[in-house]
Design a protein around this motif. Structure first.
Motif, PDB file in Angstrom:
ATOM      1  N   ALA A   1       0.832  -1.205   0.000  1.00 56.89           N
ATOM      2  CA  ALA A   1       0.000   0.000   0.000  1.00 56.89           C
ATOM      3  C   ALA A   1       0.866   1.254   0.000  1.00 56.89           C
ATOM      4  CB  ALA A   1      -0.919  -0.012   1.219  1.00 56.89           C
ATOM      5  N   THR A   2       1.978   1.231   0.741  1.00 58.60           N
ATOM      6  CA  THR A   2       2.877   2.377   0.776  1.00 58.60           C
ATOM      7  C   THR A   2       3.466   2.648  -0.593  1.00 58.60           C
ATOM      8  OG1 THR A   2       3.435   1.849   3.073  1.00 58.60           O
ATOM      9  CG2 THR A   2       4.887   3.376   1.920  1.00 58.60           C
ATOM     10  N   GLY A   3       3.820   1.585  -1.306  1.00 60.62           N
ATOM     11  CA  GLY A   3       4.341   1.745  -2.664  1.00 60.62           C
ATOM     12  C   GLY A   3       3.319   2.392  -3.582  1.00 60.62           C
ATOM     13  N   VAL A   4       2.050   1.999  -3.467  1.00 59.94           N
ATOM     14  CA  VAL A   4       0.983   2.583  -4.287  1.00 59.94           C
ATOM     15  C   VAL A   4       0.836   4.081  -3.982  1.00 59.94           C
ATOM     16  CG1 VAL A   4      -1.504   2.573  -4.737  1.00 59.94           C
ATOM     17  CG2 VAL A   4      -0.260   0.402  -4.529  1.00 59.94           C
ATOM     18  N   LEU A   5       0.942   4.446  -2.695  1.00 60.18           N
ATOM     19  CA  LEU A   5       0.792   5.848  -2.299  1.00 60.18           C
ATOM     20  C   LEU A   5       1.860   6.748  -2.927  1.00 60.18           C
ATOM     21  CD1 LEU A   5      -0.134   5.598   1.492  1.00 60.18           C
ATOM     22  CD2 LEU A   5      -1.621   6.268  -0.401  1.00 60.18           C
ATOM     23  N   THR A   6       3.030   6.201  -3.219  1.00 55.33           N
ATOM     24  CA  THR A   6       4.073   7.027  -3.827  1.00 55.33           C
ATOM     25  C   THR A   6       3.696   7.466  -5.237  1.00 55.33           C
ATOM     26  OG1 THR A   6       5.313   5.130  -4.746  1.00 55.33           O
ATOM     27  CG2 THR A   6       5.838   5.801  -2.493  1.00 55.33           C
ATOM     28  N   TYR A   7       2.731   6.780  -5.853  1.00 49.41           N
ATOM     29  CA  TYR A   7       2.250   7.161  -7.184  1.00 49.41           C
ATOM     30  C   TYR A   7       1.021   8.070  -7.107  1.00 49.41           C
ATOM     31  CZ  TYR A   7       5.357   3.590  -9.095  1.00 49.41           C
ATOM     32  OH  TYR A   7       6.460   2.851  -9.429  1.00 49.41           O
ATOM     33  N   ILE A   8       0.468   8.230  -5.902  1.00 51.78           N
ATOM     34  CA  ILE A   8      -0.739   9.040  -5.733  1.00 51.78           C
ATOM     35  C   ILE A   8      -0.416  10.388  -5.100  1.00 51.78           C
ATOM     36  CG2 ILE A   8      -2.984   9.153  -4.579  1.00 51.78           C
ATOM     37  CD1 ILE A   8      -3.087   6.107  -4.702  1.00 51.78           C
ATOM     38  N   ILE A   9       0.404  10.362  -4.044  1.00 51.33           N
ATOM     39  CA  ILE A   9       0.765  11.592  -3.329  1.00 51.33           C
ATOM     40  C   ILE A   9       1.926  12.277  -4.043  1.00 51.33           C
ATOM     41  CG2 ILE A   9       1.609  12.522  -1.142  1.00 51.33           C
ATOM     42  CD1 ILE A   9       0.324  10.164   0.268  1.00 51.33           C
ATOM     43  N   PRO A  10       1.823  13.583  -4.342  1.00 51.24           N
ATOM     44  CA  PRO A  10       2.927  14.298  -5.010  1.00 51.24           C
ATOM     45  C   PRO A  10       4.204  14.226  -4.181  1.00 51.24           C
ATOM     46  CG  PRO A  10       0.916  15.615  -5.036  1.00 51.24           C
ATOM     47  CD  PRO A  10       0.652  14.450  -4.124  1.00 51.24           C
ATOM     48  N   SER A  11       5.318  14.045  -4.831  1.00 55.37           N
ATOM     49  CA  SER A  11       6.600  13.952  -4.128  1.00 55.37           C
ATOM     50  C   SER A  11       7.190  15.342  -3.922  1.00 55.37           C
ATOM     51  CB  SER A  11       7.573  13.089  -4.934  1.00 55.37           C
ATOM     52  OG  SER A  11       7.812  13.664  -6.208  1.00 55.37           O
ATOM     53  N   GLY A  12       8.088  15.448  -2.962  1.00 52.72           N
ATOM     54  CA  GLY A  12       8.737  16.724  -2.706  1.00 52.72           C
ATOM     55  C   GLY A  12       9.493  16.702  -1.393  1.00 52.72           C
TER      56      GLY A  12
ATOM     57  N   SER B   1       8.872  17.913  -6.252  1.00 51.80           N
ATOM     58  CA  SER B   1       9.839  17.107  -6.991  1.00 51.80           C
ATOM     59  C   SER B   1       9.186  16.568  -8.262  1.00 51.80           C
ATOM     60  CB  SER B   1      10.332  15.946  -6.125  1.00 51.80           C
ATOM     61  OG  SER B   1      11.087  15.032  -6.880  1.00 51.80           O
ATOM     62  N   ASP B   2      10.020  16.296  -9.254  1.00 47.35           N
ATOM     63  CA  ASP B   2       9.528  15.731 -10.520  1.00 47.35           C
ATOM     64  C   ASP B   2       9.339  14.220 -10.433  1.00 47.35           C
ATOM     65  OD1 ASP B   2       9.554  18.224 -11.695  1.00 47.35           O
ATOM     66  OD2 ASP B   2      11.628  18.025 -12.396  1.00 47.35           O
ATOM     67  N   GLN B   3       9.798  13.620  -9.337  1.00 50.25           N
ATOM     68  CA  GLN B   3       9.705  12.163  -9.219  1.00 50.25           C
ATOM     69  C   GLN B   3       8.247  11.724  -9.139  1.00 50.25           C
ATOM     70  OE1 GLN B   3      12.355  10.295  -6.390  1.00 50.25           O
ATOM     71  NE2 GLN B   3      10.892   8.682  -5.922  1.00 50.25           N
ATOM     72  N   ALA B   4       7.915  10.686  -9.886  1.00 48.60           N
ATOM     73  CA  ALA B   4       6.545  10.144  -9.895  1.00 48.60           C
ATOM     74  C   ALA B   4       6.578   8.703  -9.424  1.00 48.60           C
ATOM     75  CB  ALA B   4       5.939  10.237 -11.283  1.00 48.60           C
TER      76      ALA B   4
ATOM     77  N   PHE C   1      10.045   0.458  -9.517  1.00 51.03           N
ATOM     78  CA  PHE C   1       9.517  -0.868  -9.192  1.00 51.03           C
ATOM     79  C   PHE C   1      10.573  -1.737  -8.517  1.00 51.03           C
ATOM     80  CE2 PHE C   1       8.552  -5.322 -10.295  1.00 51.03           C
ATOM     81  CZ  PHE C   1       7.293  -5.425  -9.719  1.00 51.03           C
ATOM     82  N   LEU C   2      11.817  -1.640  -8.972  1.00 52.01           N
ATOM     83  CA  LEU C   2      12.876  -2.474  -8.395  1.00 52.01           C
ATOM     84  C   LEU C   2      13.141  -2.101  -6.939  1.00 52.01           C
ATOM     85  CD1 LEU C   2      15.457  -2.755 -11.341  1.00 52.01           C
ATOM     86  CD2 LEU C   2      13.851  -4.489 -10.494  1.00 52.01           C
ATOM     87  N   LYS C   3      13.126  -0.802  -6.628  1.00 53.72           N
ATOM     88  CA  LYS C   3      13.329  -0.381  -5.238  1.00 53.72           C
ATOM     89  C   LYS C   3      12.142  -0.790  -4.374  1.00 53.72           C
ATOM     90  CE  LYS C   3      16.477   3.531  -5.723  1.00 53.72           C
ATOM     91  NZ  LYS C   3      16.683   4.973  -5.464  1.00 53.72           N
TER      92      LYS C   3
ATOM     93  N   TYR D   1      11.341   2.876   4.279  1.00 54.97           N
ATOM     94  CA  TYR D   1      12.260   2.993   3.147  1.00 54.97           C
ATOM     95  C   TYR D   1      11.510   3.379   1.873  1.00 54.97           C
ATOM     96  CZ  TYR D   1      15.545   1.585  -0.509  1.00 54.97           C
ATOM     97  OH  TYR D   1      16.355   1.574  -1.616  1.00 54.97           O
ATOM     98  N   VAL D   2      10.367   2.754   1.633  1.00 56.55           N
ATOM     99  CA  VAL D   2       9.568   3.043   0.435  1.00 56.55           C
ATOM    100  C   VAL D   2       9.082   4.489   0.456  1.00 56.55           C
ATOM    101  CG1 VAL D   2       7.408   2.509  -0.765  1.00 56.55           C
ATOM    102  CG2 VAL D   2       8.874   0.655   0.029  1.00 56.55           C
ATOM    103  N   MET D   3       8.639   4.984   1.611  1.00 62.27           N
ATOM    104  CA  MET D   3       8.163   6.360   1.714  1.00 62.27           C
ATOM    105  C   MET D   3       9.285   7.365   1.472  1.00 62.27           C
ATOM    106  SD  MET D   3       5.374   6.514   4.765  1.00 62.27           S
ATOM    107  CE  MET D   3       4.780   8.061   4.124  1.00 62.27           C
ATOM    108  N   MET D   4      10.462   7.076   2.016  1.00 62.67           N
ATOM    109  CA  MET D   4      11.586   7.985   1.839  1.00 62.67           C
ATOM    110  C   MET D   4      12.048   7.998   0.387  1.00 62.67           C
ATOM    111  SD  MET D   4      12.128   9.358   4.797  1.00 62.67           S
ATOM    112  CE  MET D   4      13.758  10.065   4.632  1.00 62.67           C
ATOM    113  N   GLU D   5      12.165   6.815  -0.217  1.00 60.86           N
ATOM    114  CA  GLU D   5      12.612   6.735  -1.606  1.00 60.86           C
ATOM    115  C   GLU D   5      11.576   7.314  -2.562  1.00 60.86           C
ATOM    116  OE1 GLU D   5      15.601   5.729  -2.894  1.00 60.86           O
ATOM    117  OE2 GLU D   5      16.241   5.720  -0.791  1.00 60.86           O
ATOM    118  N   GLY D   6      10.298   7.189  -2.207  1.00 63.10           N
ATOM    119  CA  GLY D   6       9.233   7.759  -3.029  1.00 63.10           C
ATOM    120  C   GLY D   6       9.011   9.239  -2.781  1.00 63.10           C
TER     121      GLY D   6
END
Length: 468
Positions: free
Chosen positions: A26-37, A46-49, A53-55, A333-338
């Motif tokens: 679920a955390t991984g999915v949120l990184t594609y929904i919540i804007p990064s910054g 941030s421009d990261q979207a 997948f590997l991380k 880790y997923v939240m920080m990297e995302g």
């Protein structure tokens, strides 16, 4: 190990795995929904979207090579060493012998013992900042709890739960109060009288909660049990110890054990106030238990008594918990990297700025609770949140001490609730209590502590806590 015990351990392991995997995904999915910054007083998008997948997929392994990797590895080694040591000590019969002596000493004053132990473990958290270090004591107090006629949840409540709520009801906790007040430009440990009152009220609530639970689930009912019932209980314990421990440690083994544990306790009490000692605390505790276990084992079984084999058996029994720890730490880790953790902080803090002061301070409390799900370190959260909370306190005309109070409540009480907290995971693993069973036990108390926290925050605002 009986078939029933083996089945229970498997159920504990599978339920925890499923829960953590769902959170990780679920955390991984949120990184594609919540804007990064990033957010450090100023929001920088941030421009990261989303996370790659590997991380995302490799997070449970990649976390070992992240900034927190050393801590994760240390926790894993700590668990294995403590698990092997506790198993070896139990095999020698020393643990049963010590616990039985304590149980007999308080056989007619069971709840007096409960009150003393709760106060002791709460004080460790509130005044010294001890939490992780209490983990090795959980299995020992669990045995004591059984000998006193209480269930396993009562034993966990006396140790890990008491220490955890003490950490939240802190008076001079250097890791939360000390660090946060330094960052807030306040005198270290100032405002202590109100926090002492908080400590007392939390102690009363916890003792009443565990007292009521123990009475409902005790094999010895009532505060003053009949002597015949008590004698039967301890006669039964005596026979269990004799049958379970064909070997008896010599007196020098008890002396050696007490000496090593005393040195360790002194170190734990001093370490929060000495930086280099604090950094080595986990290592010293693990080595202390290892030395105590190997020493007692050698004195009991001799040089060729299979001491190392017994130690390794205990370590192997604890090894499945490694998977749980890796999954739990991979969520952060997923939240920080995302790059969504700072985004969440930004949106929440912005939303709170237009609220009534009491609503805002309660919102700050919930913000810290939310962040605590992902970052267990109180000091780390202080560095993240103080630049946000303190300006908000100033803008709303509230004392900064009230922000510190909201921070310590949000940081501590949820430590004994969240499955992402390594201390809770390790403790449940050592005691073989499922997270589901623990959650059912802890939720009513969490509601009480939640209400008590909000009440104290409101009272602090009304009396102008920290403004004078």
């Amino acid at each position: 190990m009986s078939d029933h015990q083996g089945s229970s351990q498997i159920k504990v392991f599978i339920s925890a795995i499923v829960m953590l995997v769902v959170m990780w995904m679920a955390t991984g999915v949120l990184t594609y929904i919540i804007p990064s910054g990033t957010f450090d007083g100023t929001w920088v998008p941030s421009d990261q979207a989303g996370i790659s997948f590997l991380k995302w997929l490799g997070a449970p392994i990649l976390v070992l090579f992240s900034d927190s990797g050393a801590l994760v590895i240390a926790i894993i080694l700590f668990l294995l060493i403590i698990g092997g040591s506790i198993y070896l000590l139990q095999e020698t019969g020393l643990v049963e012998g010590v616990i039985l002596k304590i149980a007999k000493r308080f056989e007619n004053n069971a709840f007096q013992l409960m009150g003393i132990l709760i106060l002791f473990f709460m004080a460790l958290g509130a005044f010294v900042g001890v939490f992780e270090e209490v983990v090795p004591l959980a299995p020992l107090v669990l045995i004591l709890s059984r000998k006193m006629g209480w269930d396993d949840l009562t034993g966990m409540g006396i140790t890990v739960l008491a220490c955890g709520v003490g950490f939240a009801a802190a008076v001079t906790n250097p890791f939360t109060i000390g660090v946060a007040q330094q960052l807030a430009d306040l005198p270290v440990f100032s405002g202590a009288p109100l926090r002492a009152l908080v400590f007392i009220t939390v102690y009363i609530v916890l003792f009443a909660y565990l007292y009521r639970h123990a009475q409902k689930h005790s094999t010895v009912t009532g505060l003053k049990a009949k002597m015949t019932e008590t004698e039967d209980l301890f006669d039964k314990v005596d026979s269990e110890v004799v049958s379970a421990s064909p070997t008896t440690p010599p007196k020098r083994a008890y002396t050696f054990f007490v000496l090593v544990m005393s040195v360790m306790l002194v170190y734990v009490l001093i370490s929060p106030f000495v930086a280099w000692m604090r950094d080595l605390s986990l290592i010293v505790i693990a080595l202390s238990f290892l030395i105590a276990a190997l020493g007692v084992g050698m004195m009991t079984y001799g040089a060729k008594g299979g001491v190392i084999k017994r130690f390794l058996k205990g370590a192997v029994d604890m090894s499945p918990a490694i998977i749980l720890i890796l999954l739990a730490t991979s969520i952060k880790y997923v939240m920080m990297e995302g790059q969504i953790l700072d985004s969440i902080l930004y949106y929440v803090s912005t939303a709170m700025m237009g609220l009534h002061p009491i609503t805002a301070i309660v919102g700050a409390f919930f913000l810290v609770m939310l962040l605590n799900f992902f970052i267990g370190s109180g000091s780390a959260k202080a560095f993240i949140l103080m630049p946000i909370l303190m300006p908000m306190m100033d803008m709303l005309g509230m004392g900064r001490q009230l922000g510190i109070l909201a921070f310590q409540f949000g940081d501590g009480f949820s430590n004994i609730l969240y499955p992402t907290n390594a201390v809770l995971l390790i403790s449940l693993g050592l005691t073989q209590i499922s997270y589901g069973r623990w959650l059912k036990f802890i939720l009513p108390l969490q509601v009480m502590l939640l209400i008590l926290s909000i009440a104290w925050l409101a009272a602090g605002y009304v009396i102008g806590y920290g403004l004078t």
